[in-house]
Design a protein around this motif. Structure first.
Motif, PDB file in Angstrom:
ATOM      1  N   GLU A   1      -0.632  46.964 -31.283  1.00 19.17           N
ATOM      2  CA  GLU A   1      -0.627  46.659 -29.848  1.00 19.17           C
ATOM      3  C   GLU A   1       0.294  47.605 -29.085  1.00 19.17           C
ATOM      4  OE1 GLU A   1       0.448  42.938 -26.816  1.00 19.17           O
ATOM      5  OE2 GLU A   1       0.515  42.671 -29.003  1.00 19.17           O
ATOM      6  N   GLN A   2       1.507  47.807 -29.602  1.00 18.39           N
ATOM      7  CA  GLN A   2       2.443  48.707 -28.932  1.00 18.39           C
ATOM      8  C   GLN A   2       1.937  50.150 -28.959  1.00 18.39           C
ATOM      9  OE1 GLN A   2       3.262  46.364 -31.071  1.00 18.39           O
ATOM     10  NE2 GLN A   2       4.853  45.090 -30.168  1.00 18.39           N
ATOM     11  N   GLN A   3       1.346  50.562 -30.066  1.00 21.76           N
ATOM     12  CA  GLN A   3       0.841  51.928 -30.145  1.00 21.76           C
ATOM     13  C   GLN A   3      -0.308  52.162 -29.169  1.00 21.76           C
ATOM     14  OE1 GLN A   3      -0.146  52.736 -34.212  1.00 21.76           O
ATOM     15  NE2 GLN A   3       1.975  52.580 -34.923  1.00 21.76           N
ATOM     16  N   SER A   4      -1.147  51.159 -28.954  1.00 29.70           N
ATOM     17  CA  SER A   4      -2.226  51.306 -27.974  1.00 29.70           C
ATOM     18  C   SER A   4      -1.681  51.437 -26.559  1.00 29.70           C
ATOM     19  CB  SER A   4      -3.180  50.123 -28.077  1.00 29.70           C
ATOM     20  OG  SER A   4      -2.518  48.899 -27.769  1.00 29.70           O
ATOM     21  N   GLN A   5      -0.603  50.697 -26.238  1.00 29.28           N
ATOM     22  CA  GLN A   5       0.022  50.835 -24.922  1.00 29.28           C
ATOM     23  C   GLN A   5       0.639  52.212 -24.734  1.00 29.28           C
ATOM     24  OE1 GLN A   5       2.804  47.626 -24.236  1.00 29.28           O
ATOM     25  NE2 GLN A   5       1.360  46.061 -24.916  1.00 29.28           N
ATOM     26  N   LEU A   6       1.324  52.707 -25.758  1.00 29.03           N
ATOM     27  CA  LEU A   6       1.924  54.041 -25.671  1.00 29.03           C
ATOM     28  C   LEU A   6       0.854  55.118 -25.518  1.00 29.03           C
ATOM     29  CD1 LEU A   6       4.600  53.678 -28.515  1.00 29.03           C
ATOM     30  CD2 LEU A   6       5.041  53.702 -26.071  1.00 29.03           C
ATOM     31  N   PHE A   7      -0.210  55.014 -26.312  1.00 35.95           N
ATOM     32  CA  PHE A   7      -1.273  56.022 -26.252  1.00 35.95           C
ATOM     33  C   PHE A   7      -1.953  56.009 -24.887  1.00 35.95           C
ATOM     34  CE2 PHE A   7      -5.609  57.498 -26.858  1.00 35.95           C
ATOM     35  CZ  PHE A   7      -5.415  58.675 -27.552  1.00 35.95           C
ATOM     36  N   ALA A   8      -2.194  54.825 -24.332  1.00 37.97           N
ATOM     37  CA  ALA A   8      -2.873  54.738 -23.033  1.00 37.97           C
ATOM     38  C   ALA A   8      -2.019  55.349 -21.929  1.00 37.97           C
ATOM     39  CB  ALA A   8      -3.206  53.282 -22.724  1.00 37.97           C
ATOM     40  N   HIS A   9      -0.712  55.059 -21.923  1.00 36.97           N
ATOM     41  CA  HIS A   9       0.158  55.611 -20.879  1.00 36.97           C
ATOM     42  C   HIS A   9       0.232  57.129 -20.983  1.00 36.97           C
ATOM     43  CE1 HIS A   9       3.656  55.618 -18.107  1.00 36.97           C
ATOM     44  NE2 HIS A   9       4.006  56.677 -18.833  1.00 36.97           N
ATOM     45  N   LEU A  10       0.458  57.648 -22.188  1.00 44.52           N
ATOM     46  CA  LEU A  10       0.608  59.092 -22.348  1.00 44.52           C
ATOM     47  C   LEU A  10      -0.703  59.820 -22.082  1.00 44.52           C
ATOM     48  CD1 LEU A  10       2.876  59.166 -25.534  1.00 44.52           C
ATOM     49  CD2 LEU A  10       3.554  59.575 -23.174  1.00 44.52           C
ATOM     50  N   CYS A  11      -1.815  59.249 -22.520  1.00 41.82           N
ATOM     51  CA  CYS A  11      -3.108  59.883 -22.276  1.00 41.82           C
ATOM     52  C   CYS A  11      -3.401  59.955 -20.778  1.00 41.82           C
ATOM     53  CB  CYS A  11      -4.198  59.111 -23.001  1.00 41.82           C
ATOM     54  SG  CYS A  11      -5.837  59.835 -22.864  1.00 41.82           S
ATOM     55  N   SER A  12      -3.114  58.865 -20.049  1.00 43.29           N
ATOM     56  CA  SER A  12      -3.317  58.878 -18.601  1.00 43.29           C
ATOM     57  C   SER A  12      -2.392  59.876 -17.916  1.00 43.29           C
ATOM     58  CB  SER A  12      -3.096  57.472 -18.046  1.00 43.29           C
ATOM     59  OG  SER A  12      -3.159  57.456 -16.644  1.00 43.29           O
ATOM     60  N   ALA A  13      -1.133  59.974 -18.387  1.00 43.00           N
ATOM     61  CA  ALA A  13      -0.179  60.908 -17.781  1.00 43.00           C
ATOM     62  C   ALA A  13      -0.619  62.354 -17.983  1.00 43.00           C
ATOM     63  CB  ALA A  13       1.213  60.686 -18.370  1.00 43.00           C
ATOM     64  N   ILE A  14      -1.179  62.671 -19.146  1.00 44.28           N
ATOM     65  CA  ILE A  14      -1.613  64.044 -19.397  1.00 44.28           C
ATOM     66  C   ILE A  14      -2.848  64.387 -18.559  1.00 44.28           C
ATOM     67  CG2 ILE A  14      -2.517  65.585 -21.177  1.00 44.28           C
ATOM     68  CD1 ILE A  14      -0.774  64.087 -23.189  1.00 44.28           C
ATOM     69  N   ARG A  15      -3.754  63.448 -18.432  1.00 41.14           N
ATOM     70  CA  ARG A  15      -4.973  63.721 -17.668  1.00 41.14           C
ATOM     71  C   ARG A  15      -4.706  63.840 -16.167  1.00 41.14           C
ATOM     72  NH1 ARG A  15      -9.398  63.142 -20.934  1.00 41.14           N
ATOM     73  NH2 ARG A  15      -9.123  61.884 -22.824  1.00 41.14           N
ATOM     74  N   THR A  16      -3.700  63.109 -15.667  1.00 41.83           N
ATOM     75  CA  THR A  16      -3.380  63.132 -14.229  1.00 41.83           C
ATOM     76  C   THR A  16      -2.238  64.084 -13.904  1.00 41.83           C
ATOM     77  OG1 THR A  16      -1.918  61.224 -14.520  1.00 41.83           O
ATOM     78  CG2 THR A  16      -4.210  60.776 -13.912  1.00 41.83           C
ATOM     79  N   LYS A  17      -1.880  64.970 -14.830  1.00 45.58           N
ATOM     80  CA  LYS A  17      -0.828  65.971 -14.604  1.00 45.58           C
ATOM     81  C   LYS A  17       0.532  65.330 -14.324  1.00 45.58           C
ATOM     82  CE  LYS A  17      -3.104  69.808 -15.112  1.00 45.58           C
ATOM     83  NZ  LYS A  17      -2.713  70.802 -16.152  1.00 45.58           N
TER      84      LYS A  17
END
Length: 516
Positions: free
Chosen positions: A125-141
């Motif tokens: 659960e925690q890893q999915s939250q971390l991955f979602a935040h970082l993936c969104s941050a990379i895509r939105t610069k």
């Protein structure tokens, strides 16, 4: 006049003379032989090993060297026998029954290393939250929020973040769009050195010129200038600051300046902060909290079933499940989960039990007996554990109050006022039970606080506690006051303190509080 003796330039003759202790100066004139100093056998063995690295093994040379071998055996019989016995033992193959067992325990020891990479059970659960935040941050610069990861030590915070980074690096559309920087604040000499470490890693990543030198005083300004003048096509910088508690100062200037990087016009930055305290954002100054947003990911302490699942999965991955008995792993998981929930402690206990088991002669798997011995060895290695057993009743009660507060709030630092309040309640309740009278707080609070302050100073002098002030607060009258003090363990962790208090306490009520 006698002619000078010619000495060989090197080779086997020089080696044999050096071993026999008869080496003399090549330019020395003829005369009586020098006194031969017999060196100890270990020194001769070490010297012979160094020489044998440069020439073939004497025992496996051609028959032409038999004369030299007989001479060596006649001159040094003790050295010959030791060398021959060592080589015979070295060349002897392992017994068929012990070789598979040795490989099994080696694989089990590899499975219990803390730095093992791979999937992490019980943290999906925690890893999915971390991955979602970082993936969104990379895509939105970049992201305008700080990803705040908190939890007790040994709960998988850093490992989960690094696992998410590795997963992002395997994405074909993201692997070239971000640069990862990892700064461990605990490894810095002082909090101000964080800017220099960020600049060094930016140079190592090729984002700034490698030949450009920046002093420690100019590093904060240069780091801010780098994130201020970034281009739209530049990769996103994922900056991970581990142990961010070490950057806390009284005025919070360093944390404020670091966190303010995400408020720049176009920094293209994703900031991740890992802390052992859940309430660090609330303890920051208002100017920090009002300008910044936080996305929280909390890691709770591992339970008994979760620790057991982690140990079993590691052993199954290395095909070493037969190295431990099932009841041994259950006992280890219950032992660690009952105190701190730090999975690193469980791995440390298992590694030590494996070492003790390999020192023995039996071929059975690791049992609870080896685990108990490993627990005793690890506790005896810390002299502060023995110091806790020698304390009086009141100092132990104060340490118990601190331990219960840390467990309840899942934090490594607790306000001294909360610890003192719990100490007063425990002390009065214990006195009331001993005297069989009604529990009453009236008239005893102020005296209990004074007593708690004295105990705090004594325990700090024994290096068992550490007091520190987090920040300065301006009250309603405009006077600047220090908030705190906050208390934390200095030379102990929560697990060792819990075990030490259990061994020292005789009151069943207090022992019941420790085991809950």
């Amino acid at each position: 006049m006698a002619a000078k003796r010619k000495w060989p330039a090197g080779g086997h003759h020089e080696a044999s003379r050096r071993i026999r202790g008869k080496m003399r100066d090549p330019h020395q004139k003829d005369g009586p032989e020098p006194h031969i100093v017999r060196q100890p056998i270990p020194a001769l063995l070490a010297m012979q090993r160094r020489i044998r690295r440069k020439m073939p093994d004497p025992l496996r040379q051609a028959p032409a060297t038999e004369t030299r071998l007989r001479r060596c055996r006649r001159k040094m019989p003790e050295l010959w026998e030791v060398e021959h016995r060592e080589l015979a033992e070295h060349d002897q193959p392992l017994a068929p029954s012990s070789a598979p067992a040795a490989g099994l325990f080696v694989r089990a020891a590899s499975a219990m290393t803390p730095s093992m990479s791979g999937p992490m059970p019980c943290r999906q659960e925690q890893q999915s939250q971390l991955f979602a935040h970082l993936c969104s941050a990379i895509r939105t610069k970049g992201s305008k929020k700080v990803l705040y990861v908190s939890g007790m030590p040994g709960t998988g915070k850093t490992a989960s973040v690094l696992h998410s980074i590795r997963a992002l690096a395997q994405q074909h559309d993201l692997r070239r769009k971000f640069i990862f920087l990892h700064v461990n604040a605990m490894c810095l000499g002082k909090p101000q050195a964080v800017y220099g470490e960020i600049w060094r890693q930016l140079k190592h990543a090729g984002l700034v010129a490698r030949s450009r030198f920046v002093s420690s005083c100019a590093a904060p300004r240069e780091v801010e200038s780098f994130f201020l003048h970034r281009k739209r096509d530049d990769p996103v910088v994922v900056l991970l600051i581990d142990e961010v508690d070490c950057l806390a100062t009284r005025n919070q200037a360093i944390l404020y300046r670091i966190f303010s990087l995400i408020t720049l016009p176009r920094p293209q930055l994703a900031l991740v902060a890992i802390s052992n305290n859940i309430d660090l954002p609330e303890r920051l100054l208002p100017k920090v909290c009002t300008r910044l947003g936080f996305d929280r990911v909390d890691f709770r302490s591992y339970t008994r079933d979760e620790i057991l699942e982690i140990l079993q999965s590691r052993l199954e991955t290395h095909q070493a499940s037969e190295a431990f008995r099932s009841d041994t792993l259950k006992f280890c998981a219950a032992r660690v989960a009952g105190h701190s929930g730090d999975v690193r402690k469980a791995l440390q206990l298992c590694r030590r039990a494996l070492d003790l088991r390999r020192d023995g002669q039996s071929q059975e798997p690791v049992t609870i007996h080896y685990l108990r011995r490993a627990d005793e060895d690890l506790l005896q290695a810390n002299p502060c554990v023995r110091a806790v057993g020698g304390l009086g009743v009141k100092p132990r009660l104060f340490l118990l109050s601190l331990l219960l507060e840390m467990r309840e709030h899942q934090a490594e630092q607790m306000h001294a006022k909360k610890v003192a309040q719990r100490y007063v309640k425990l002390h009065l309740a214990r006195s009331a039970l001993e005297q069989d009278v009604e529990f009453d707080l009236r008239g005893q609070t102020l005296r209990g606080y004074d007593e708690a302050t004295t105990l705090m100073e004594r325990l700090e002098a024994c290096t068992l506690l550490r007091r520190h002030y987090v920040n300065d607060v301006v009250d309603e009258t405009g006077i600047t006051r220090r908030s705190g003090p906050f208390l934390s363990l200095n030379s102990l962790d929560m697990d060792d303190l819990s075990v030490a208090l259990q061994d020292a306490e005789t009151d069943p009520v207090l022992v019941d509080l420790l085991t809950k």
